[in-house]
Write an enzyme that holds these catalytic residues in place. Structure first.
Site, PDB file in Angstrom:
ATOM      1  CE  LYS A   1     -10.324 -11.682   5.424  1.00 48.57           C
ATOM      2  NZ  LYS A   1      -9.092 -11.621   6.204  1.00 48.57           N
TER       3      LYS A   1
ATOM      4  CD  GLU B   1     -11.368   3.543   0.686  1.00 50.35           C
ATOM      5  OE1 GLU B   1     -12.070   2.565   1.027  1.00 50.35           O
ATOM      6  OE2 GLU B   1     -10.677   4.194   1.494  1.00 50.35           O
TER       7      GLU B   1
ATOM      8  N   GLY C   1      -5.363  -9.466   4.502  1.00 52.15           N
ATOM      9  CA  GLY C   1      -5.364  -8.777   3.206  1.00 52.15           C
ATOM     10  C   GLY C   1      -3.991  -8.694   2.570  1.00 52.15           C
ATOM     11  NE  ARG C   2      -0.341  -6.532   7.375  1.00 49.06           N
ATOM     12  CZ  ARG C   2      -1.399  -6.381   8.147  1.00 49.06           C
ATOM     13  NH1 ARG C   2      -2.550  -6.022   7.620  1.00 49.06           N
ATOM     14  NH2 ARG C   2      -1.339  -6.604   9.437  1.00 49.06           N
TER      15      ARG C   2
ATOM     16  CD  GLU D   1      -2.520  -2.413   6.522  1.00 46.99           C
ATOM     17  OE1 GLU D   1      -3.155  -1.372   6.313  1.00 46.99           O
ATOM     18  OE2 GLU D   1      -2.621  -3.422   5.814  1.00 46.99           O
TER      19      GLU D   1
ATOM     20  CG  HIS E   1      20.110   8.983 -12.401  1.00 48.56           C
ATOM     21  ND1 HIS E   1      21.083   9.651 -13.120  1.00 48.56           N
ATOM     22  CD2 HIS E   1      20.327   7.665 -12.607  1.00 48.56           C
ATOM     23  CE1 HIS E   1      21.833   8.763 -13.751  1.00 48.56           C
ATOM     24  NE2 HIS E   1      21.404   7.545 -13.453  1.00 48.56           N
TER      25      HIS E   1
ATOM     26  CE  LYS F   1     -10.379   1.456   6.749  1.00 47.59           C
ATOM     27  NZ  LYS F   1     -10.757   0.060   6.882  1.00 47.59           N
TER      28      LYS F   1
HETATM   29  C1  G6Q Z   1      -4.391  -5.553   4.611  1.00 45.62           C
HETATM   30  C2  G6Q Z   1      -5.451  -4.712   5.093  1.00 45.62           C
HETATM   31  C3  G6Q Z   1      -6.104  -3.848   4.032  1.00 45.62           C
HETATM   32  C4  G6Q Z   1      -7.180  -4.532   3.216  1.00 45.62           C
HETATM   33  C5  G6Q Z   1      -7.957  -3.461   2.470  1.00 45.62           C
HETATM   34  C6  G6Q Z   1      -9.046  -4.024   1.597  1.00 45.62           C
HETATM   35  O1  G6Q Z   1      -3.841  -6.376   5.285  1.00 45.62           O
HETATM   36  O2  G6Q Z   1      -6.354  -5.480   5.779  1.00 45.62           O
HETATM   37  O3  G6Q Z   1      -5.154  -3.296   3.161  1.00 45.62           O
HETATM   38  O4  G6Q Z   1      -6.645  -5.475   2.358  1.00 45.62           O
HETATM   39  O5  G6Q Z   1      -8.508  -2.551   3.374  1.00 45.62           O
HETATM   40  O6  G6Q Z   1      -9.969  -4.738   2.350  1.00 45.62           O
HETATM   41  P1  G6Q Z   1     -11.093  -5.574   1.659  1.00 45.62           P
HETATM   42  O7  G6Q Z   1     -10.450  -6.672   0.882  1.00 45.62           O
HETATM   43  O8  G6Q Z   1     -11.964  -6.101   2.759  1.00 45.62           O
HETATM   44  O9  G6Q Z   1     -11.834  -4.641   0.742  1.00 45.62           O
END
Ligand code: G6Q
Length: 551
Positions: free
Chosen positions: A211, A217, A271-272, A357, A388, A514
């Site tokens: 996003k 990463e 994001g989530r 989160e 198990h 971070k």
């Molecule tokens: C989710 C968080 C987080 C996010 C990642 C990736 O709700 O905001 O998990 O989705 O950090 O972010 P980007 O899509 O901006 O790379």
């Protein structure tokens, strides 16, 4: 509408009443509740559009539920549902609306945000995704040597990885066999290296899913993939092999991706909560546009149920309140999710992110300190493997661990009678957890023993029971039922956040680590740089400096 300022739910009379009720009923055993009421399942289960929720195996009575509904009213749940649904900026710390529900609205609907109807924009992106995925799936998207795509790699992390990964995996029976979908998220080089080792650059398509397009990463993995591609093909033009899902057009273009191949989404999609947006591109790539729409339709069906049903018949509300009951009033620290479906094996990880989160917060929406426990630790593993592994603790340990069992009644993979065995195990676990095994039963089993041996074995063979669980029974894992299930958990998290007075849609807690990593990275690489951390962190950095051998 305005956002109420103070969270004083723990000062409400019903909060005290629930504590009192917990104290009065905490010795009650579910086995007795079942023994004295043959209609308990009928009273405490709910069926909606092919999804059955059995919540009868919980430590609750009608009085418990009515107090919990009162709690929801005291927290103004209805008001918050309206605020979310109508696009009010309920994510106040980021000044954003929260509208993942808009992503699953039909095209005929309308939803105004800041004076603009967002539904046509949502459907325009869906159409662009359709056109692109149709072309790739038809073998008509040609790479540099004019060959069709055989492998799609999603490069993303967190919300840009987990949701699409879980859904793609769960819907594998619907996927086209001609395309393999891979997910690379970890900055640990072995993730991308192992994936690339299996691929041919000429037939590989990378989706850079971020996003923000600033997530280190993802960008490091994208750079590694680009380098690999350029080196292996001798081609500097990556445009036929890299596309992006992002809300940051400038950064996407600077990376070398054709702006026409950027699929966008909006700041009101967290994001989530983003698998329903263009972040779902790998899902659509795997199962096609129609099935992706069925996923959205399932979620929309759950949205309508959530926003429309009375609390007493409302699955997300009931599940959420039962969770609050254990978490807040019983002091349960964790909540386990057990999908009895191999395709759903990564679902606990997705729900873990969704819940932890969102509700892993110690302050309320306006920054006020909360004087009670909030979101539980979410964990879990697929059944029956988990039986198990860790079920011992659930059956005979000392902790209260509420569980959700998720199980489809039908399978896409009939192998002899294995599905019935799977289901039998699922039902047996919730029964055993609820009933336990008392002294009389164990004594009957050990009738051949006496004396010390009996004294030693008897307590070890007792099962206290009274361990609560919900069972969610799906007809079958389909795009539609999966959409319902995921939306159900999203709303469950939202309701709990409302009860606790939390903003469930920010995530400031992930920032600090971070920040420190950015500081430590150059220190690892500069052996002479003075260190000013605590002695543990200094010691670890020095250890790395001594041990690490750069290639
Ligand atoms: C989710 C968080 C987080 C996010 C990642 C990736 O709700 O905001 O998990 O989705 O950090 O972010 P980007 O899509 O901006 O790379």
């Amino acid at each position: 509408m305005t956002i109420p300022r103070h969270n004083d739910i723990n000062a409400s009379p019903v909060w005290a009443k629930l504590h009192q009720h917990q104290r009065a009923t905490r010795h009650m055993h579910m086995r007795e509740l079942f023994d004295t009421d043959s209609r308990r399942f009928d009273k405490f289960s709910l069926e909606f559009d092919g999804l059955l929720l059995d919540y009868s195996k919980n430590r609750l009575t009608e009085r418990t539920l009515s107090l919990l509904f009162e709690l929801a009213e005291a927290a103004d749940l209805t008001g918050w549902m309206d605020r979310m649904r109508s696009g009010e900026r309920i994510n106040i710390s980021e000044n954003r609306a929260v509208l993942h529900t808009a992503l699953r609205l039909p095209e005929s609907a309308s939803l105004m945000v800041d004076g603009r109807n967002v539904v046509p924009e949502v459907h325009a992106v869906l159409r662009a995704m359709k056109q692109f995925t149709d072309t790739v799936r038809a073998g008509a998207w040609y790479g540099i040597e004019g060959r069709p795509v055989t492998d799609v790699v999603n490069l993303g992390i967190g919300g840009s990885d987990l949701g699409p990964q879980v859904v793609t995996e769960a819907l594998a029976p619907y996927a086209t066999p001609d395309l393999r979908i891979h997910f690379v998220s970890n900055v640990d080089g072995q993730d991308i290296a192992r994936t690339l080792a299996r691929l041919q650059p000429e037939t590989t398509l990378f989706i850079v899913a971020s996003k923000s397009f600033t997530t280190p990463e993802t960008l490091l993995n994208a750079e590694a993939a680009k380098k690999w591609f350029v080196k292996r093909t001798g081609q500097g033009d990556i445009r036929r092999h890299f596309v992006a899902v992002s809300a940051n057009p400038e950064a996407v273009e600077a990376f070398g991706i054709d702006p026409a191949n950027r699929f966008t989404f909006w700041d009101w999609v967290g994001g989530r909560y983003s698998v329903w947006s263009a972040i779902g591109l790998p899902v659509m790539m795997a199962v096609g546009y129609e099935r992706f729409c069925q996923l959205l339709d399932g979620a929309h069906t759950m949205d309508n149920h959530f926003f429309g049903a009375s609390f007493t018949r409302n699955m997300p509300v009931i599940l959420a309140l039962i969770g609050v009951w254990y978490n807040t009033f019983y002091g349960a620290h964790t909540h386990a999710i057990m999908p009895y479906d191999h395709g759903l094996r990564r679902l606990p990880a997705h729900i873990q992110q969704l819940d932890m989160e969102s509700n892993g917060k110690r302050v309320g929406r306006h920054g006020e300190r909360l004087d009670f426990d909030t979101g539980p630790v979410i964990w879990g593993e697929e059944g029956v493997n988990s039986q198990h592994a860790f079920f011992q603790l659930l059956h005979q340990g000392t902790r209260l661990v509420p569980c959700d069992f998720i199980v489809p009644m039908n399978t896409h993979y009939p192998v002899d009678h294995q599905h019935a065995v799977l289901v039998a195990n699922c039902f047996a676990q919730s029964e055993a957890l609820m009933r336990g095994k008392g002294e009389a039963e164990v004594l009957a089993e050990l009738a051949h023993l006496t004396g010390d041996e009996l004294d030693m074995l008897l307590p070890q063979k007792l099962f206290p029971g009274n361990q609560p669980s919900n069972t969610l029974a799906l007809d079958r894992v389909t795009p539609r039922t999966l959409g319902m299930l995921l939306a159900l958990y999203e709303h469950r998290v939202f309701v709990q956040g409302v009860i606790w007075g939390i903003n469930s849609f920010d995530q400031w807690g992930v920032e600090y680590g971070k920040q420190l990593a950015r500081r430590i990275l150059p220190e690892l690489k500069a052996p002479d740089q003075a260190l000013a951390h605590d002695s543990s962190t200094n010691g670890l950095i020095r250890h790395f400096r001594r041990q690490y051998h750069a290639d």
